[in-house]
Enzyme design. Sequence first.
Site, PDB file in Angstrom:
ATOM      1  N   SER A  62       0.854  -1.208   0.000  1.00  0.00           N
ATOM      2  CA  SER A  62       0.000   0.000   0.000  1.00  0.00           C
ATOM      3  C   SER A  62       0.883   1.249   0.000  1.00  0.00           C
ATOM      4  CB  SER A  62      -0.900   0.038   1.239  1.00  0.00           C
ATOM      5  OG  SER A  62      -1.694  -1.111   1.331  1.00  0.00           O
ATOM      6  N   ALA A 152      -4.390  -2.093  -2.639  1.00  0.00           N
ATOM      7  CA  ALA A 152      -3.796  -1.270  -1.573  1.00  0.00           C
ATOM      8  C   ALA A 152      -4.882  -0.821  -0.601  1.00  0.00           C
ATOM      9  CB  ALA A 152      -3.119  -0.062  -2.203  1.00  0.00           C
ATOM     10  N   LYS A 153      -4.477  -0.629   0.662  1.00  0.00           N
ATOM     11  CA  LYS A 153      -5.410  -0.085   1.656  1.00  0.00           C
ATOM     12  C   LYS A 153      -5.046   1.375   1.862  1.00  0.00           C
ATOM     13  CE  LYS A 153      -6.913  -2.049   5.511  1.00  0.00           C
ATOM     14  NZ  LYS A 153      -8.360  -2.156   5.402  1.00  0.00           N
ATOM     15  N   ILE A 154      -5.671   2.221   1.060  1.00  0.00           N
ATOM     16  CA  ILE A 154      -5.375   3.654   1.086  1.00  0.00           C
ATOM     17  C   ILE A 154      -6.575   4.374   1.697  1.00  0.00           C
ATOM     18  CG2 ILE A 154      -4.964   5.683  -0.391  1.00  0.00           C
ATOM     19  CD1 ILE A 154      -3.381   3.814  -2.247  1.00  0.00           C
TER      20      ILE A 154
END
Length: 300
Positions: A62, A152-154
Amino acid sequence: MKPANKIWLNGRIAPLARAGFLNFHQGLNYGACVYDGIRFYKTTNGAAIFRLKEHLDRFFYSASVLNMNIEKTKKELEEAIKNVIKINKLASGYIRPMAFYSEPKMGINIIGAKLTVVIFAWPWKYDAKEKSVRIKIVKTRRIDPSTADLKAKISGYYSNGLLGFIEARKSGFDEPLFLDTSGFVAEGAVNNIFIAKNGILYTPKIGNILGGITRNTIIRIARDMGIKVCEKNILPGFLRKADEIFLTGTGIELERVTKIHKYFSQRQIPQSIFTDLQNQYKKITGGNIKKYKNWLTPIQ
Ligand code: PMP
């Protein structure tokens, strides 16, 4: 819920009060922040972190998507996480590493901007009562994979999750279920979905969703239990035929869905795949099944 008193901040343990990041910065302004959620459990051999490698891989991935340089190795962050758990004397709980652009300035240019990396911890005991939720298929569609890297963990992505969440709550439901831009079932705001039908487990395939680590765990343990798992595009109409539906995520583990407006109401069923999987998950996270012990990283 307030986190535990000590945090890890840019390389050292610090009091929680130091996390008062209320100044103006790009992390807050543009959602220029990445994070992950990790559980640690009380096991037969003391506290252990569940699937730490996969969470750290995702956290670093991420960060790379947002051009962030964490400046620590995965091994160093692993030690930092263990340290936060130990110093707070926690037996079981939840860990949240975050990295965000903390330059107190206007403008979207994050290239070379100051980065803050912080690790929070929460004490979190295992909750024995079975949780369940009622969900609504919301009008807001899941962000399209052509507009963002969904692996991704955005934090910025979660504005989409929040819109769905508000819509669901305003209609009297607990959680949203998103369709993707093609109309296929995608995921919840912070969880993945599984549908059991005639002994087979179905779940949306990767592409339009965050491929959750819990989702991966469930697929693997289900197959090991002899349950057929099918990853495919699912139309909402399929939900009407379901025997059971449940959500998965690091925080909630497995959560039964009792109702999806107009689509699904849980009825009496003779045999529950959900309960079998939930029991197996508990045993695994408690360190009681040898085969999966490599998913647990001891804290000592
Ligand atoms: N989808 C989204 C959008 C999420 O934020 C999460 C929580 N990380 C999940 C699914 C579930 O992922 P995991 O099982 O890795 O917690």
